[in-house]
Design a protein around this motif. Structure first.
Motif, short mmCIF file in Angstrom:
data_model
loop_
_atom_site.label_atom_id
_atom_site.label_comp_id
_atom_site.label_asym_id
_atom_site.label_seq_id
_atom_site.Cartn_x
_atom_site.Cartn_y
_atom_site.Cartn_z
N GLY A 1 5.39 7.82 -4.28
CA GLY A 1 4.42 6.24 -4.61
C GLY A 1 4.80 6.17 -6.43
O GLY A 1 4.59 7.16 -7.23
N LEU B 1 -6.72 -4.00 -3.38
CA LEU B 1 -6.61 -3.05 -4.11
C LEU B 1 -7.34 -2.97 -4.83
O LEU B 1 -7.89 -3.72 -4.52
CB LEU B 1 -4.78 -2.81 -4.24
N GLN C 1 2.41 2.03 -3.35
CA GLN C 1 1.16 2.16 -3.98
C GLN C 1 0.65 3.78 -3.84
O GLN C 1 0.60 4.48 -4.76
CB GLN C 1 0.09 1.83 -4.41
N ASN C 2 0.51 4.63 -2.95
CA ASN C 2 0.19 5.42 -2.53
C ASN C 2 1.31 6.20 -1.58
O ASN C 2 0.77 8.26 -1.93
CB ASN C 2 -0.61 5.84 -0.92
N PRO D 1 -2.01 2.33 -11.24
CA PRO D 1 -2.71 1.56 -10.06
C PRO D 1 -2.43 0.13 -10.65
O PRO D 1 -1.69 -0.41 -11.14
CB PRO D 1 -4.19 1.94 -10.88
N ALA E 1 0.90 -1.48 0.31
CA ALA E 1 -0.27 0.38 -0.22
C ALA E 1 0.72 1.58 -0.12
O ALA E 1 0.92 2.28 -0.44
CB ALA E 1 -0.93 0.33 0.79
N ARG E 2 1.92 1.82 0.33
CA ARG E 2 3.03 2.33 0.99
C ARG E 2 3.36 2.33 -1.14
O ARG E 2 3.25 3.94 -1.00
CB ARG E 2 4.36 2.47 1.78
N ASP F 1 2.69 6.29 -9.55
CA ASP F 1 1.34 6.92 -10.92
C ASP F 1 0.58 6.22 -11.26
O ASP F 1 -0.50 6.68 -11.88
CB ASP F 1 1.79 8.04 -11.63
#
Length: 601
Positions: free
Chosen positions: A184, A204, A166-167, A188, A163-164, A186
């Protein structure tokens, strides 16, 4: 809620010309296009409106594993098949070259998407792995990646770390590595079949929709259902992995209800082509079953609503067609691994139906050759992270007299690593009897030729990290002789029956593996010896393994049942200590003979 997104806002004004790589000859998996003669795909009709058919370029790759710099040895080559049946190898890979190839391939294609099939990170070389793969995410952003599925290695450090990535945000224990922080991805990450045990919802987004003007294409991303068998228990704690086919079919229906009829599945599971050549035409007459393995059954059962499959995981190259449940051919591709190839697929979008005209789909793998100009922004990125890694990575940890390969049923490097863990285990507990190493934990060979500032035969910490990047600990456990025999049988039974996982073994342990037999009989029980003596089924043996195996990973459930546990330092420390103790510039280590397992074929 899953997002419907416009193409990446950082690049959509580009005009590119199509590059046909000189090393790519065959257009594989191509079917004859039957488009109306009034306007070819993408041209304007007489009224000035867009024509009915629009070609959409899908560029894809998979299993990059943080290989920003050109991979070395066999990991940095691909096999090219010539028309006369001979083959040659081509040096390939390196994100500086991958960026150039992708940018050239996009030229002239106003409708272009770049997608990936998982394992972008994890098991990465030092330049990326030392920094928890932030450098690779930065590189993928610069590559203008639009979307990717998760792979099993995206869970090496658990869902929170994914998740880190990703975000964004600094690492929770190590903080920020640069003054710029970490923004993170750009793009998905899609994880349709990875559910939070508590909520029952994907961790996700399950899908994402690419849209340009009136053209819409949906992407569903999944990883292999068997991920918990090949990732450490801590990495998948609190997660449930669902069936790939059921998940894709579920979200394909949801996309259809939302008016998205053109769908691509990004699947981190793959197959095994009949040829190792990247340009092998597996759909040619007489090719037979051009690809085998798990992806075949998956492809045959995924709803016909899905128009193409981008796959990965097996690190093989293919661009084939496999019939869907309706019996219609459907493109299935994989671009090997480590950024050595990319796949260029043309999806012909029918504006009247909103679907892909499957008879017009064509696809081919192209080599990421190193004879093109390096992308300056990637060179700058690599230089930045190498500067940070250099004080650690350039340290010499050993010396070798020749290449030490990591491939084969029993590999020389596998024996070396098992010996290193055995020696480390003896330091922890002199009663240690043997060591076992999983082959999947050995990510690269040790190469003799110098790279960078090192000399020939010098093994640096960076090279050792590339070989063993998982930071598994070396664990000691007690097993009975009967359990030890069962462990060896688990190499070729259960989840490992179809594709055996042969453990690498330390010096002193020997046995015969008879591949002419089936099931557990392939391990010849009477042949198992430790220091020349038969295994005593009732005796207790002290066994060193890494923490992944000690948790029952790779289908070795018996290794998860040991007693009297003792946890040591990480496995790379064990390798470093062994190399330093047993090699020097004047007395380097020679490749082990890899003769501990007698193989009958």
């Amino acid at each position: 809620m899953p997002a419907t997104s416009q193409p990446n806002r950082r690049r959509r004004s580009r005009t590119y010309r199509l590059l046909v790589a000189t090393a790519s000859i065959a257009t594989v998996g191509a079917l004859a296009a039957a488009l109306p003669s009034t306007a070819s795909a993408g041209e304007k009709g007489k009224s000035g409106k867009d024509s009915r058919y629009q070609d959409v370029q899908l560029l894809s790759f998979n299993d990059l594993h943080g290989n920003l710099e050109p991979p070395t040895g066999s990991s940095g080559r691909v096999t090219h098949l010539h028309e006369d049946g001979t083959t040659t190898t081509v040096d390939a890979g390196g994100v500086e070259y991958l960026a150039t190839h992708l940018r050239q391939a996009r030229e002239g294609n106003k409708y272009s998407i770049t997608a990936a099939g998982g394992d972008m990170v994890g098991a990465s070389p030092l330049i990326s792995g030392l920094f928890h793969d932030e450098p690779t995410i930065e590189a993928l952003n610069k590559l203008d990646l639009d979307v990717t599925s998760v792979g099993n290695h995206e869970f090496d450090e658990g869902a929170r770390e994914l998740a880190r990535l990703q975000n964004g945000g600094c690492h929770p224990t190590e903080g920020c590595y640069t003054g710029e922080g970490f923004a993170g991805a750009d793009f998905p990450y899609l994880a349709a079949n990875v559910l939070d045990e508590k909520t029952g919802k994907p961790v996700l987004k399950p899908y994402w929709v690419w849209k340009k003007k009136d053209v819409k294409i949906g992407f569903i991303g999944v990883t292999l259902e068997g991920t918990p068998n090949i990732v450490s228990a801590d990495g998948v704690k609190g997660l449930t992995f669902k069936d790939e086919v059921e998940t894709i079919n579920k979200y394909a229906k949801e996309l259809q209800k939302r008016g998205v009829k053109s769908i691509v599945a990004l699947i981190h599971e793959g197959g095994f082509p009949a040829s190792s050549a990247y340009n092998y035409d597996c759909d040619s007459p007489g090719a037979g079953d051009g690809v085998s393995g798990p992806i075949v059954d998956i492809a045959r059962n995924i709803t016909p609503q899905v128009d193409a499959l981008v796959t990965g995981h097996t690190h093989n190259a293919y661009a084939c067609t496999i019939p869907d449940p309706a019996g219609n051919p459907r493109t299935v591709t994989s671009a090997a691994s480590f950024g050595r190839l990319y796949t260029d697929t043309t999806l012909t979008y029918d504006r009247r139906t909103g679907d892909i005209a499957r008879t017009a789909v064509k696809s081919a793998n192209h080599v990421v050759t190193r004879d093109v100009a390096k992308a300056p922004d990637m060179t700058e990125l690599i230089s930045k992270w190498n500067t940070l890694a250099a004080p650690i990575g350039n340290r010499a940890i050993g010396y070798i007299s020749a290449d030490i390969p990591s491939t084969g049923t029993e590999s020389p490097l596998g024996d070396l690593i098992a010996d290193a863990q055995f020696a480390y285990g003896k330091e922890l507990d002199p009663e240690t009897d043997l060591a076992l190493m999983n082959p999947g934990g050995i990510r690269a060979p040790l190469t003799y030729a110098a790279s960078g500032a090192e000399g020939d035969g010098v093994v640096t910490y960076a090279e050792g990290f590339t070989v063993q990047p998982f930071a598994n600990t070396v664990n000691l456990q007690d097993f009975t002789g009967a359990q030890l025999v069962q462990v060896l049988k688990e190499q070729v039974t259960g989840v490992n029956e179809a594709a055996p996982k042969i453990l690498q073994i330390s010096s002193g342990l020997t046995y015969t593996l008879d591949l002419t037999k089936t099931g557990a009989d392939r391990v010849v029980t009477d042949s198992i010896r430790l220091d020349g003596a038969p295994i005593d089924l009732t005796a207790t043996y002290r066994v060193a393994t890494n923490s992944f195996l000690a948790g029952g990973g790779d289908g070795f459930t018996t290794l998860g049942e040991g007693g009297n546990d003792l946890v040591g330092a990480d496995d790379l420390t064990a390798l470093e200590q062994y190399l330093l103790a047993n090699s020097s510039p004047t007395s380097p280590i020679a490749p082990p003979a890899a003769d501990r397992i007698t193989i009958v074929r």
